[in-house]
Design an enzyme around this catalytic site. Structure first.
Site, PDB file in Angstrom:
ATOM      1  N   LYS A   1      -8.941 108.751 -33.699  1.00 49.46           N
ATOM      2  CA  LYS A   1      -9.497 110.105 -33.820  1.00 49.46           C
ATOM      3  C   LYS A   1     -10.830 110.211 -33.092  1.00 49.46           C
ATOM      4  O   LYS A   1     -10.904 109.951 -31.918  1.00 49.46           O
ATOM      5  CB  LYS A   1      -9.592 110.473 -35.293  1.00 49.46           C
TER       6      LYS A   1
ATOM      7  N   TYR B   1      -4.740 111.101 -46.497  1.00 51.37           N
ATOM      8  CA  TYR B   1      -3.921 111.271 -45.298  1.00 51.37           C
ATOM      9  C   TYR B   1      -2.436 111.111 -45.671  1.00 51.37           C
ATOM     10  O   TYR B   1      -2.087 110.265 -46.496  1.00 51.37           O
ATOM     11  CB  TYR B   1      -4.348 110.214 -44.275  1.00 51.37           C
TER      12      TYR B   1
ATOM     13  N   ARG C   1      -2.200  87.724 -30.579  1.00 48.17           N
ATOM     14  CA  ARG C   1      -1.998  88.354 -31.887  1.00 48.17           C
ATOM     15  C   ARG C   1      -3.059  87.906 -32.881  1.00 48.17           C
ATOM     16  O   ARG C   1      -3.397  88.599 -33.823  1.00 48.17           O
ATOM     17  CB  ARG C   1      -0.582  88.067 -32.428  1.00 48.17           C
TER      18      ARG C   1
ATOM     19  N   ASP D   1     -11.559 105.341 -46.610  1.00 49.67           N
ATOM     20  CA  ASP D   1     -11.094 105.713 -45.271  1.00 49.67           C
ATOM     21  C   ASP D   1     -12.092 106.733 -44.738  1.00 49.67           C
ATOM     22  O   ASP D   1     -12.147 107.873 -45.202  1.00 49.67           O
ATOM     23  CB  ASP D   1      -9.677 106.292 -45.382  1.00 49.67           C
TER      24      ASP D   1
END
Ligand code: PLP
Length: 402
Positions: A211, A114, A61, A186
């Site tokens: 994407k 978004y 992690r 972004d």
């Protein structure tokens, strides 16, 4: 063949340590390292690692080789060192907002962000005592009017979904610099092939790797990098603490996809430009939006900011509303009607029933979205085959509208 004659013998009763076969040669592909934990030689060695005197991993992690290998490639693409990979694009957006802002701060967001970023702005940040305002990023005066003395951060996207409006990135960057406000961009829609926001003054750059960067719709990941070391450290610590970090396999798969990113971008963009011209003025088409076309409201900025890189998305509106839209998706064979972008195959998104369904019809109309509006994320198909599929849908839409 590897030579196994002098491999250390592992006691059959001991599970650890794992001993990989010895080899004098190296793999050319990044190996997958799924190990969650990393063993150290001594407590002193562990101290050295935690104190930054030695490089190494402890717990996945907190970091692992596949995340670092992918981050290094993404850092190079965006031109910002020290980025981290996150478990999704939204994990990256969340890590930025929640690590750099505190209760009492104010955040300004682009009004066409978004959908989930908008939700964070509207619901989650205010619930945590962080006030937010949405403003139009194509108009620097509108962003300036939204700023308050306590504004900590501005979050924008360069190209909006689905109307492909282009933000005044340079104007907003100058404003933020002037006011001491962090500018986060972004860059998912545009990608570093079209623009590197850090070179225009963005302090923080975010990607949904899901994407176009990974590019095959088989992995969900994000990436974020900050130019100021204290911001980068805050984002990394928050992501590690809250578990926004990614799995090794996802990172490995994304790295594989990323190897062909430039080629896929060029191909998709070239086809998108042709598709926009192919559709414009056709019977049944009310309007076509593509940033570099002469009839796009931000064509000047598409040249100045994006250097003529119109990108791989085309938005068009059919005459005949929802009936035409239903007929179009049903008849456009082989094109996935699916709310994503950047896949190897062309995907169609219908904002009124997906990304923008939370808005009223009037609110949608105000930003140029009607029931006949589609956003096409152009894929890598043979362009002629793609146009034929779209034309099939269009013929059905014209019939339904008539
Ligand atoms: C998809 C997307 C996101 C979210 O990314 P996920 O990987 O789906 O979490 C954020 N911003 C933009 C612009 C996107 O298109």
């Amino acid at each position: 063949m590897t030579d196994r004659s002098d491999d250390p013998q592992v006691e059959p009763t001991l599970i650890r340590p794992a001993v990989p076969p010895r080899t004098a040669s190296r793999p050319v592909v990044t190996p997958i390292m799924p190990s969650v934990v990393y063993a150290s030689d001594t407590p002193d060695a562990l101290d050295a690692q935690y104190e930054g005197r030695a490089a190494g991993y402890t717990y996945a992690r907190e970091g692992h080789p596949n995340a670092d290998a992918l981050a290094a490639r993404l850092d190079a693409l965006e031109g910002v060192p020290g980025g981290i990979v996150t478990g999704s694009g939204m994990a990256a957006v969340t890590a930025v907002l929640m690590s750099l802002c505190r209760a009492g701060d104010h955040v300004v967001g682009g009004d066409q962000l978004y959908g989930r970023s908008l939700r964070l702005m509207r619901e989650d940040l205010p619930r945590l005592g962080i006030a937010t305002t949405l403003a139009d990023p194509t108009d620097v005066a509108a962003i300036e009017a939204a700023l308050r003395p306590e504004t900590r951060l501005v979050l924008i996207e360069v190209v909006s979904n689905p109307t492909l409006r282009i933000a005044d990135l340079d104007g907003i960057a100058a404003l933020c610099r002037d006011r001491g406000v962090i500018l986060a961009v972004d860059n998912t829609f545009t990608t570093p092939a079209a623009i590197r926001p850090a070179e225009h003054g963005a302090d923080v750059v975010i990607q949904s790797v899901t994407k176009l960067l990974a590019g095959h719709s088989d992995v969900t990941l994000g990436w974020v990098a900050a130019r100021a070391p204290e911001h980068a450290e805050a984002i990394r610590t928050f992501a590690v603490t809250t578990g926004l970090t990614p799995s090794p396999f996802d990172c490995w798969l994304a790295e594989r996809g990323l190897l062909t990113f430039d080629l896929r971008f060029e191909r998709a963009q070239a086809t998108a430009r042709r598709l926009a011209d192919h559709l414009a003025g056709r019977a049944g088409i009310e309007s076509v939006l593509y940033p570099t076309r002469d009839d796009h409201p931000d064509r000047g900025r598409a040249q100045a900011v994006l250097q003529g890189q119109g990108g791989h998305m085309v938005t068009f509106t059919l005459e005949g509303g929802r009936a035409a839209a239903n007929a179009f998706t049903a008849a456009a064979e082989g094109l996935a009607f699916a709310p994503t972008l950047g896949d190897a195959g062309t995907t169609l998104s219908h904002p009124a029933s997906s990304s923008h369904r939370a808005l009223s019809a009037e609110e949608r109309a105000a930003i140029g979205i009607s029931e006949g509006t589609f956003r096409v994320s152009v894929g890598l198909e043979d362009p002629e085959a793609l146009f034929a599929a779209i034309d099939g849908g269009l013929a059905a839409a014209v019939e339904a509208a008539g």
